[in-house]
Design a protein around this motif. Structure first.
Motif, PDB file in Angstrom:
ATOM      1  N   UNK A  52       0.802  -1.232   0.000  1.00 31.44           N
ATOM      2  CA  UNK A  52       0.000   0.000   0.000  1.00 31.44           C
ATOM      3  C   UNK A  52       0.829   1.274   0.000  1.00 31.44           C
ATOM      4  N   UNK A  53       2.073   1.214   0.436  1.00 28.68           N
ATOM      5  CA  UNK A  53       2.953   2.381   0.456  1.00 28.68           C
ATOM      6  C   UNK A  53       4.370   1.899   0.176  1.00 28.68           C
ATOM      7  N   UNK A  54       5.109   2.661  -0.605  1.00 30.92           N
ATOM      8  CA  UNK A  54       6.458   2.259  -0.979  1.00 30.92           C
ATOM      9  C   UNK A  54       7.353   2.167   0.251  1.00 30.92           C
ATOM     10  N   UNK A  55       8.265   1.181   0.238  1.00 34.74           N
ATOM     11  CA  UNK A  55       9.100   0.935   1.408  1.00 34.74           C
ATOM     12  C   UNK A  55      10.016   2.109   1.706  1.00 34.74           C
ATOM     13  N   UNK A  56      10.465   2.821   0.666  1.00 41.30           N
ATOM     14  CA  UNK A  56      11.371   3.946   0.862  1.00 41.30           C
ATOM     15  C   UNK A  56      10.660   5.284   0.674  1.00 41.30           C
ATOM     16  N   UNK A  57       9.352   5.265   0.751  1.00 44.90           N
ATOM     17  CA  UNK A  57       8.594   6.497   0.561  1.00 44.90           C
ATOM     18  C   UNK A  57       8.640   7.363   1.813  1.00 44.90           C
ATOM     19  N   UNK A  58       8.901   8.647   1.618  1.00 40.89           N
ATOM     20  CA  UNK A  58       8.924   9.609   2.710  1.00 40.89           C
ATOM     21  C   UNK A  58       8.049  10.787   2.295  1.00 40.89           C
ATOM     22  N   UNK A  59       6.881  10.896   2.902  1.00 36.52           N
ATOM     23  CA  UNK A  59       5.967  11.984   2.609  1.00 36.52           C
ATOM     24  C   UNK A  59       6.177  13.116   3.608  1.00 36.52           C
ATOM     25  N   UNK A  60       6.365  14.319   3.084  1.00 37.59           N
ATOM     26  CA  UNK A  60       6.549  15.487   3.929  1.00 37.59           C
ATOM     27  C   UNK A  60       5.444  16.506   3.640  1.00 37.59           C
ATOM     28  N   UNK A  61       5.353  17.493   4.487  1.00 33.99           N
ATOM     29  CA  UNK A  61       4.260  18.459   4.375  1.00 33.99           C
ATOM     30  C   UNK A  61       4.504  19.529   3.330  1.00 33.99           C
ATOM     31  N   UNK A  62       5.756  19.682   2.806  1.00 36.81           N
ATOM     32  CA  UNK A  62       6.067  20.800   1.918  1.00 36.81           C
ATOM     33  C   UNK A  62       6.528  20.378   0.533  1.00 36.81           C
ATOM     34  N   UNK A  63       6.646  19.101   0.253  1.00 37.99           N
ATOM     35  CA  UNK A  63       7.085  18.657  -1.063  1.00 37.99           C
ATOM     36  C   UNK A  63       5.925  18.656  -2.042  1.00 37.99           C
ATOM     37  N   UNK A  64       6.179  19.104  -3.275  1.00 38.66           N
ATOM     38  CA  UNK A  64       5.163  19.069  -4.310  1.00 38.66           C
ATOM     39  C   UNK A  64       4.272  20.296  -4.311  1.00 38.66           C
ATOM     40  N   UNK A  65       3.408  20.348  -5.315  1.00 36.22           N
ATOM     41  CA  UNK A  65       2.482  21.471  -5.488  1.00 36.22           C
ATOM     42  C   UNK A  65       1.187  21.213  -4.721  1.00 36.22           C
ATOM     43  N   UNK A  66       0.610  22.295  -4.237  1.00 34.70           N
ATOM     44  CA  UNK A  66      -0.671  22.199  -3.546  1.00 34.70           C
ATOM     45  C   UNK A  66      -1.767  21.804  -4.523  1.00 34.70           C
ATOM     46  N   UNK A  67      -2.693  20.991  -4.054  1.00 37.93           N
ATOM     47  CA  UNK A  67      -3.822  20.597  -4.884  1.00 37.93           C
ATOM     48  C   UNK A  67      -4.783  21.770  -5.028  1.00 37.93           C
ATOM     49  N   UNK A  68      -5.262  21.981  -6.253  1.00 41.50           N
ATOM     50  CA  UNK A  68      -6.192  23.086  -6.487  1.00 41.50           C
ATOM     51  C   UNK A  68      -7.526  22.857  -5.790  1.00 41.50           C
ATOM     52  N   UNK A  69      -7.943  21.592  -5.714  1.00 46.06           N
ATOM     53  CA  UNK A  69      -9.211  21.253  -5.039  1.00 46.06           C
ATOM     54  C   UNK A  69      -8.946  20.107  -4.068  1.00 46.06           C
TER      55      UNK A  69
END
Length: 604
Positions: free
Chosen positions: A338-355
């Motif tokens: 369900x989630x990649x073994x080396x996945x690290x999700x942070x609060x500031x990476x990537x673009x904000x979703x428009x909706x």
């Protein structure tokens, strides 16, 4: 004698006006066209005259599509006879129940609004059961302290449901399901609440009057509380007692006869030692409320419950299918985890979703899916931490969970009979400083009643831990508190437990801290957790045992794992539904049906 009727004479011929143009001679018939038409073959449909109020007949294929759409307002529903019948049924039920009385308007009476809500109720296989129209008051118009006071109403906890189902399987008790029609209408209001007349059902004799509510109505803020007070008062009058561990569990005990009742708003599940006593109780309940007996428990709160060879299998096959269909992932390729073994999700990476609305809806749906799927709890807990400001990598992670769920669509909990005297077994684990943003740890635990999994948790800790032993000890304290609550619940249910409760932990320092008071100086900042666990161990109700990390099942709830490790631990928690179950949809049958329809449409 009646006068003779004058004979009908032919109309006189009007002489032609010499100034008018000469009549046009009809054109010679056109040569026959070689194209074959339905008119040439004698195929035609009769014309239907209309006065502007009767709609033209709708083709059958289009009618099926219209029947499968839920209207959003009264004007849409009023054009369909099935929805009109549903609204009439609802209004008649309200009038029979004496929900309101019409009173003249007054400047001191500020009425709340109301609207119609339409839902299509379906069976567990997806077929339409009935069309349901609900009159809902606009509770957001209510004024606190005037139109309502207390609003809280309890609902049964998921762990209580799983515990009662496990006991029913072990004791070979039958499970029955009841539905209370118009449940909120049975509650009595203590406040003076006024409402406008329902759309489409305004009394022609008093069109300006308003409704003074005597009983609760859906949408009112105090409606759930009024209904719970009404039914709990009735159950207590029959000899039931309310559980101290869960207020929505009611227990009837008289000699050797026992009845357990689980209440989730208007859905009721009952089980007991004597089937005839259950039927007598259902009859008494039907005299007081409008009860629909749904027979043996099969579909409850989106959970499909299937009996097989004395065991019970819980899954959410239909719920998953609807969720995948809504998110357009019904034909996606499932990943291995369900989630990649080396996945690290942070609060500031990537673009904000428009909706962000779609993201929040999907995460909320996945959280409800964890009722029978503990193996996605960590992944869902991870993506739920970004609900306030989701970004594009977070949405990618949510879509990965959904695709993984598609590959395990028929997985669920499996309850088997246990011995009358069994033991609670706890697995506790923590991932130290796993959050890259706050460096807080993640708590995870599993609690088994014998071999049946009845409770679990994957949650970020509220404070930062200064060592791995401290994070493990906090997780152990949470697991100890949950197991203590389950012990009190099982005691009320009449279960004889083997003590002590075994709590398995893969951190040696934590096991020493639970048994050795010399470590007090090192744990001064976690003194409450320390004393709580130490007290349970000193009383002998709990015992902390060391377990190697390779055997730690709660590892699945604290961190992302590689494919082999994830599949190994997942196989210990859930299992797919047996293919030999009678009367149910085979696993993946709904998805294969959708895929076949898609292939055929693409070929056309």
């Amino acid at each position: 004698m009646e006068p003779a009727q004058a004979p009908l004479l032919p109309a006189p011929l009007v002489p032609a006006d010499p100034t008018s143009p000469p009549p046009i001679e009809p054109a010679p018939p056109a040569p026959a066209h070689p194209m074959r038409t339905r008119l040439r073959d004698g195929i035609s449909q009769p014309k239907t005259r209309t006065d502007g109020t009767v709609r033209y007949p709708v083709p059958h294929a289009l009618l099926i599509v219209l029947d499968d759409v839920e209207p959003t307002c009264f004007s849409q529903a009023s054009k369909h006879p099935l929805w009109c019948a549903a609204m009439s049924e609802e209004i008649n039920a309200l009038l029979r129940n004496q929900t309101w009385s019409l009173v003249p308007p007054s400047p001191t009476h500020i009425p709340v609004g109301c609207k119609w809500v339409f839902r299509i109720k379906r069976h567990s296989d997806g077929t339409i059961e009935r069309y349901k129209a609900r009159l809902v008051a606009k509770g957001f118009h209510q004024r606190p302290g005037i139109d309502y006071f207390e609003t809280f109403s309890p609902v049964v906890k998921p762990a209580t449901i799983r515990t009662v189902l496990s006991l029913a399987v072990s004791r070979r008790w039958s499970l029955r399901q009841l539905d209370v029609k118009n449940a909120f209408l049975h509650g009595f209001l203590q406040e003076d609440v006024y409402m406008v007349q329902p759309p489409g059902f305004v009394n022609p004799a008093h069109p300006t009057h308003i409704c003074k509510l005597h009983k609760s109505l859906y949408g009112l803020k105090q409606a759930p509380r009024a209904w719970f007070n009404r039914i709990s008062t009735f159950l207590l009058s029959l000899g039931f007692s309310r559980s101290l561990a869960d207020s929505s569990l009611f227990i009837f005990q008289q000699g050797s006869h026992t009845i357990f009742l689980l209440l989730y708003v208007d859905d009721i599940v009952i089980t007991g030692s004597d089937p005839s006593l259950l039927q007598t109780f259902i009859s008494l309940l039907s005299r007081q409320f409008d009860i629909k007996d749904l027979g043996p428990l099969s579909y409850f709160l989106g959970l499909q419950v299937v009996s097989h060879d004395g065991a019970l299998h819980l899954n959410q096959l239909k719920y998953v299918h609807d969720l995948l269909h809504k998110s357009n992932l019904l034909h996606a390729k499932p990943p291995s985890t369900p989630i990649a073994a080396k996945s690290v999700l942070t609060a500031n990476d990537g673009d904000l979703l428009t909706s962000p609305t779609e993201y929040r809806e999907l995460v909320g749906s996945l959280q409800y899916l964890t009722l029978t799927r503990p193996y996605i709890s960590f992944a869902v807990n991870t993506v739920a931490q970004f609900m306030s400001s989701p970004r594009s990598p977070h949405m990618v992670a949510v879509k990965r969970i959904l695709r993984y769920v598609k590959g395990t669509i028929d997985f669920g909990l499996h309850f088997t009979p246990q011995s009358p005297s069994t033991r609670l077994i706890v697995y506790s684990d923590a991932d130290w400083a796993g959050c890259p943003d706050s460096r807080r740890s993640t708590t995870g635990y599993l609690i088994y009643l014998g071999s049946n999994l009845i409770s679990w948790c994957s949650k970020k800790q509220p404070t930062v831990s200064r060592s791995s032993a401290e994070s493990e000890y906090r997780a152990l304290a949470h697991a100890c508190a949950e197991s203590s609550w389950l012990c009190s619940l099982l005691y009320e249910l009449g279960v004889r437990l083997h003590f002590p409760v075994l709590m398995h932990c893969d951190n040696l320092s934590t096991t020493y801290m639970a048994a050795n008071p010399v470590f007090h100086a090192r744990t001064r900042h976690i003194e409450l957790d320390y004393h709580f666990v130490r007290e349970k161990v000193a009383l002998g109700s709990h015992q902390v045992c060391f377990i190697p990390s390779v055997d730690q099942q709660a590892d699945l709830l604290t961190k992302p794992l590689h494919k082999p490790r994830h599949h190994l631990l997942c196989s210990k928690l859930v299992r797919p539904r047996p293919l030999s179950l009678q009367g149910g949809v085979k696993p993946h049958a709904l998805i294969k049906e959708e895929e076949s329809e898609t292939d055929s449409s693409q070929s056309q």
